[in-house]
Design an enzyme around this catalytic site. Structure first.
Site, PDB file in Angstrom:
ATOM      1  N   ARG A  24       0.830  -1.216   0.000  1.00 58.50           N
ATOM      2  CA  ARG A  24       0.000   0.000   0.000  1.00 58.50           C
ATOM      3  C   ARG A  24       0.861   1.262   0.000  1.00 58.50           C
ATOM      4  O   ARG A  24       0.474   2.297  -0.509  1.00 58.50           O
ATOM      5  CB  ARG A  24      -0.943   0.007   1.202  1.00 58.50           C
ATOM      6  N   SER A  41      -1.039 -16.555   5.383  1.00 61.96           N
ATOM      7  CA  SER A  41      -2.190 -15.816   5.897  1.00 61.96           C
ATOM      8  C   SER A  41      -3.328 -16.717   6.346  1.00 61.96           C
ATOM      9  O   SER A  41      -4.472 -16.518   5.978  1.00 61.96           O
ATOM     10  CB  SER A  41      -2.676 -14.861   4.791  1.00 61.96           C
ATOM     11  N   CYS A  45      -5.123 -18.892  15.028  1.00 60.36           N
ATOM     12  CA  CYS A  45      -5.960 -18.796  16.230  1.00 60.36           C
ATOM     13  C   CYS A  45      -7.254 -19.602  16.076  1.00 60.36           C
ATOM     14  O   CYS A  45      -7.906 -19.932  17.067  1.00 60.36           O
ATOM     15  CB  CYS A  45      -6.301 -17.336  16.525  1.00 60.36           C
ATOM     16  N   THR A 281      16.333  -4.652  13.824  1.00 63.22           N
ATOM     17  CA  THR A 281      17.257  -5.511  14.571  1.00 63.22           C
ATOM     18  C   THR A 281      18.610  -4.795  14.685  1.00 63.22           C
ATOM     19  O   THR A 281      18.737  -3.631  14.290  1.00 63.22           O
ATOM     20  CB  THR A 281      17.465  -6.853  13.845  1.00 63.22           C
ATOM     21  N   ALA A 288      12.391  -7.120  12.440  1.00 61.39           N
ATOM     22  CA  ALA A 288      11.788  -8.357  12.945  1.00 61.39           C
ATOM     23  C   ALA A 288      10.523  -8.032  13.724  1.00 61.39           C
ATOM     24  O   ALA A 288      10.451  -7.006  14.420  1.00 61.39           O
ATOM     25  CB  ALA A 288      12.782  -9.123  13.808  1.00 61.39           C
ATOM     26  N   TYR A 434     -24.817   2.356  28.867  1.00 61.20           N
ATOM     27  CA  TYR A 434     -25.718   1.655  29.792  1.00 61.20           C
ATOM     28  C   TYR A 434     -27.125   1.564  29.237  1.00 61.20           C
ATOM     29  O   TYR A 434     -27.724   2.564  28.839  1.00 61.20           O
ATOM     30  CB  TYR A 434     -25.778   2.376  31.149  1.00 61.20           C
TER      31      TYR A 434
HETATM   32  C1  FAD Z   1      -3.435 -22.857  17.939  1.00 66.24           C
HETATM   33  C2  FAD Z   1      -3.121 -21.414  18.141  1.00 66.24           C
HETATM   34  C3  FAD Z   1      -4.087 -20.578  18.639  1.00 66.24           C
HETATM   35  C4  FAD Z   1      -3.796 -19.231  18.858  1.00 66.24           C
HETATM   36  N1  FAD Z   1      -4.777 -18.430  19.336  1.00 66.24           N
HETATM   37  C5  FAD Z   1      -4.518 -17.109  19.529  1.00 66.24           C
HETATM   38  C6  FAD Z   1      -5.539 -16.237  19.958  1.00 66.24           C
HETATM   39  O1  FAD Z   1      -6.704 -16.647  20.159  1.00 66.24           O
HETATM   40  N2  FAD Z   1      -5.221 -14.925  20.140  1.00 66.24           N
HETATM   41  C7  FAD Z   1      -3.967 -14.447  19.913  1.00 66.24           C
HETATM   42  O2  FAD Z   1      -3.727 -13.246  20.083  1.00 66.24           O
HETATM   43  N3  FAD Z   1      -2.977 -15.253  19.482  1.00 66.24           N
HETATM   44  C8  FAD Z   1      -3.234 -16.567  19.284  1.00 66.24           C
HETATM   45  N4  FAD Z   1      -2.235 -17.380  18.811  1.00 66.24           N
HETATM   46  C9  FAD Z   1      -0.888 -16.810  18.617  1.00 66.24           C
HETATM   47  C10 FAD Z   1      -0.784 -16.116  17.260  1.00 66.24           C
HETATM   48  O3  FAD Z   1      -1.201 -16.988  16.265  1.00 66.24           O
HETATM   49  C11 FAD Z   1       0.661 -15.701  17.047  1.00 66.24           C
HETATM   50  O4  FAD Z   1       1.013 -14.803  18.076  1.00 66.24           O
HETATM   51  C12 FAD Z   1       0.871 -15.010  15.711  1.00 66.24           C
HETATM   52  O5  FAD Z   1       0.496 -15.845  14.662  1.00 66.24           O
HETATM   53  C13 FAD Z   1       2.349 -14.640  15.562  1.00 66.24           C
HETATM   54  O6  FAD Z   1       2.592 -14.123  14.301  1.00 66.24           O
HETATM   55  P1  FAD Z   1       4.030 -14.299  13.615  1.00 66.24           P
HETATM   56  O7  FAD Z   1       3.934 -13.667  12.292  1.00 66.24           O
HETATM   57  O8  FAD Z   1       5.059 -13.867  14.558  1.00 66.24           O
HETATM   58  O9  FAD Z   1       4.187 -15.870  13.489  1.00 66.24           O
HETATM   59  P2  FAD Z   1       3.307 -16.923  12.707  1.00 66.24           P
HETATM   60  O10 FAD Z   1       1.943 -16.405  12.462  1.00 66.24           O
HETATM   61  O11 FAD Z   1       3.434 -18.196  13.456  1.00 66.24           O
HETATM   62  O12 FAD Z   1       4.026 -17.041  11.328  1.00 66.24           O
HETATM   63  C14 FAD Z   1       5.360 -17.453  11.240  1.00 66.24           C
HETATM   64  C15 FAD Z   1       5.534 -18.202   9.941  1.00 66.24           C
HETATM   65  O13 FAD Z   1       6.890 -18.184   9.615  1.00 66.24           O
HETATM   66  C16 FAD Z   1       7.190 -19.353   8.915  1.00 66.24           C
HETATM   67  N5  FAD Z   1       8.638 -19.561   8.964  1.00 66.24           N
HETATM   68  C17 FAD Z   1       9.415 -19.700  10.068  1.00 66.24           C
HETATM   69  N6  FAD Z   1      10.697 -19.856   9.724  1.00 66.24           N
HETATM   70  C18 FAD Z   1      10.737 -19.802   8.371  1.00 66.24           C
HETATM   71  C19 FAD Z   1      11.780 -19.903   7.429  1.00 66.24           C
HETATM   72  N7  FAD Z   1      13.040 -20.081   7.811  1.00 66.24           N
HETATM   73  N8  FAD Z   1      11.475 -19.816   6.129  1.00 66.24           N
HETATM   74  C20 FAD Z   1      10.191 -19.621   5.727  1.00 66.24           C
HETATM   75  N9  FAD Z   1       9.161 -19.533   6.580  1.00 66.24           N
HETATM   76  C21 FAD Z   1       9.437 -19.618   7.889  1.00 66.24           C
HETATM   77  C22 FAD Z   1       6.423 -20.413   9.684  1.00 66.24           C
HETATM   78  O14 FAD Z   1       6.182 -21.546   8.867  1.00 66.24           O
HETATM   79  C23 FAD Z   1       5.153 -19.684  10.063  1.00 66.24           C
HETATM   80  O15 FAD Z   1       4.087 -19.989   9.190  1.00 66.24           O
HETATM   81  C24 FAD Z   1      -2.502 -18.734  18.573  1.00 66.24           C
HETATM   82  C25 FAD Z   1      -1.530 -19.576  18.048  1.00 66.24           C
HETATM   83  C26 FAD Z   1      -1.822 -20.904  17.836  1.00 66.24           C
HETATM   84  C27 FAD Z   1      -0.762 -21.801  17.276  1.00 66.24           C
END
Ligand code: FAD
Length: 564
Positions: A24, A41, A45, A281, A288, A434
């Site tokens: 964007r 995407s 959760c 970083t 990050a 309320y």
């Molecule tokens: C079952 C579950 C339920 C959850 N429920 C909630 C909730 O209700 N409320 C809430 O706030 N949070 C919840 N969370 C936490 C939330 O999903 C995470 O905090 C959030 O997704 C973090 O975002 P992120 O981008 O840091 O990591 P992620 O969304 O985990 O994405 C990281 C991605 O990076 C990819 N990756 C890693 N290393 C590499 C690499 N070297 N090369 C290529 N790809 C790579 C991984 O495959 C992964 O798909 C939940 C998590 C889980 C697992």
């Protein structure tokens, strides 16, 4: 703004929001997202709710497909593509195409790491037995559902009582499995204080989910000759043996920092990637976000790990903004979170009493049990509400709530109040909606402010649920001012009963040389009793949260004598 070559590692919460924001802001830049898994995407959760069938179709978990992201945002999305190394000096990454096995490299102007956090797999003997699963992505839940079908699973043990473990417990219970939870700590949901988590223990037990608290897993093994067939037996330190057709490992997560470490980036004391408040970083061209980084705790000011989706999404947006000339700072994380557990919701924001005690930060805490909406309108339920504040300034430090209704909006209001540094006086004056079906004229947040204000202004001194036994041993007198029917339904042993309407006439029955601790059902009437007593020259304090808080801690929390 000059066109850039932006590479993003991780295509889910933080990565996808960074990519969309970057596009964007810069129509001409080249933006490539690398994701190790087959989906970008997706709604991590939502995964537990797919297992339980509340979300019926897997495709509903996929918020955006690679094609959708390509056509809407002109992003180059590469799934099944693992980034294996970052050369910060040369500004290049190494990529392995997991489908073809081909390795290649790409150069960048800026790189965003949103690699998330991986489930913890401590070296417990037998942890990798068949039938054991972690829950992080769609392939994980597909594997769980295949296993349940294939083995016609009827029982599950959840190891770890964090929110993922509890959501899985609820959803597997919905699927008809007999569920047990094993947790090394004496409570589930570690961010809550123990008397608040006790409500969750009660809810789980009412659903016939067996809870093994304060009992860590010693090992996993195959069933013995005289045990029923099962995938695994979870052996606890106490010696308890829990047989299960399915084991869910919800032992927490650890930031995925392999790439950052390999690139020589600074790692913080808590093991997350160290970033500045612009989310940069130690290398100025590498940013990050998300679960992989350490954030500033808004209340304590310390560096911490808070793996939540909201912060990851906002950080992705801020990092992309900083790369493309929209200077922004990430202000830190409060840890605002909510869990739905059957009919209950439990939510918290800011610091807990446990954390503040550990850090030696002075605090005061009050408990109350207001109705979720006007008591005279049908369907109101009590909300167990706790707020924690500075005893000097009255500044809000944290809040927790558990109840059937209205928990979410109270914690969201309190999170907003915390964020802007409000005091308990400010809470009293918040103007909140309320109408009888949705609230009371005094919202529970206003009420919490008033209760705290009374303490802060020394209109009343309070006693906490965990202090009652010691004070009674020191000759304090516990005075119950509830009515007869409430008393008959249960009482704190050793308490004297004088219903509030009779108190003024029966003051002569009370000693002036002993401290009196007043209590009622929730703390409201006993506050009035306390005011009467102190104005008549008695030394009195009020039990905050009163019988309801004491009773839940006694039946399902720390006062149950360790026999949880
Ligand atoms: C079952 C579950 C339920 C959850 N429920 C909630 C909730 O209700 N409320 C809430 O706030 N949070 C919840 N969370 C936490 C939330 O999903 C995470 O905090 C959030 O997704 C973090 O975002 P992120 O981008 O840091 O990591 P992620 O969304 O985990 O994405 C990281 C991605 O990076 C990819 N990756 C890693 N290393 C590499 C690499 N070297 N090369 C290529 N790809 C790579 C991984 O495959 C992964 O798909 C939940 C998590 C889980 C697992």
């Amino acid at each position: 703004m000059d066109a850039k070559r932006l590479l993003i590692v991780g295509g889910v919460a933080g990565g996808a929001s960074a990519a969309a924001r970057a596009r964007r802001l810069s129509e001409t830049s080249e933006i490539i997202v690398f994701e190790r898994g087959p989906h970008v995407s997706f709604a991590n959760c939502g995964l537990p709710y797919y297992v339980g069938g509340e979300i019926e179709e897997e495709k509903k978990l996929i918020v955006q497909t690679p094609d959708g992201l390509r056509s809407r945002f002109n992003l180059d999305i590469r799934v099944n593509s693992e980034v294996t190394a970052v050369d910060a000096h040369m500004k290049r990454i190494e990529v392995r195409d997991l489908q073809t096995g081909k390795n290649y490299s790409e150069s960048y102007d800026d790189l965003i790491l949103s690699t998330g956090a991986a489930p913890l797999m401590p070296p417990i003997p037998g942890i990798d037995r068949p039938g054991h699963f972690t829950v992080r992505n769609i392939p994980d839940v597909e594997a769980i559902m295949d296993w349940v079908k294939l083995k016609q699973a009827r029982s599950a043990v959840i190891v770890g009582g964090g929110y993922i473990g509890l959501e899985m417990a609820e959803q597997l219970h919905h699927r008809g499995l007999a569920v047990a939870i094993a947790e090394a700590l004496p409570q589930v949901m570690a961010p809550l204080d123990p008397e608040m988590a006790a409500w969750l223990h009660a809810e789980l037990r009412s659903r016939k989910i067996s809870l093994h608290l304060g009992d860590a897993v010693a090992r996993f093994e195959a069933p013995g000759d005289h045990e029923p067939a099962a995938a695994s037996v979870v052996v606890l330190k106490s010696g308890a043996r829990l047989a299960a057709d399915l084991v869910i490992l919800g032992l927490g997560v650890k930031p995925e920092t392999g790439l950052a470490r390999g690139a020589g980036l600074a790692i913080g004391e808590r093991g997350g990637i160290r970033v500045n408040d612009r989310l940069q970083t130690s290398d100025p061209h590498i940013w990050a976000v998300g679960d992989a980084i350490e954030v500033r705790d808004v209340v304590t000011g310390g560096r911490t790990l808070i793996p939540l989706a909201g912060p990851a999404n906002r950080q992705g947006r801020i990092a992309a903004g900083n790369i493309f000339g929209r200077a922004g700072k990430y202000p830190g994380t409060l840890g605002t979170a909510i869990l739905r557990l059957f009919d209950l919701s439990a939510a918290c924001t800011g610091a807990s009493e446990k954390t503040l005690s550990k850090l030696g930060v002075p605090f005061q805490a009050v408990h109350l049990h207001p109705a979720s909406h006007a008591g005279y309108y049908p369907g109101a339920h009590p909300v167990a509400l706790k707020i924690i504040f500075s005893p000097e300034s009255g500044k809000l430090l944290g809040a927790q709530a558990v109840g059937h209704e209205g928990v979410d909006k109270r914690i969201d209001v309190l999170a907003t109040a915390l964020k802007v540094g409000m005091t308990v006086d400010d809470l009293v004056n918040l103007e909140l909606e309320y109408a009888p079906p949705s609230n009371s004229a005094r919202d529970p947040v206003n009420q919490a402010g008033m209760v705290a204000q009374n303490v802060l202004r020394k209109d009343v001194d309070i006693v906490q649920w965990h202090e009652v036994d010691a004070l009674c041993a020191e000759q304090a007198l516990l005075l119950d001012v509830r009515d007869d029917a409430e008393r008959e339904a249960g009482a704190i042993p050793g308490s004297l009963h004088i219903p509030l309407p009779q108190l003024r006439q029966r003051l002569h029955e009370l000693p002036k040389d002993r401290e009196i601790i007043t209590h009622c059902q929730t703390g409201q009437r006993s506050y009035i009793a306390c005011r009467i007593l102190t104005q008549h020259g008695f030394k009195a304090r009020n039990l905050t949260g009163s019988y309801r808080t004491w009773k839940i801690a006694r039946d399902h929390g720390p006062l149950s004598g360790g026999h949880l």
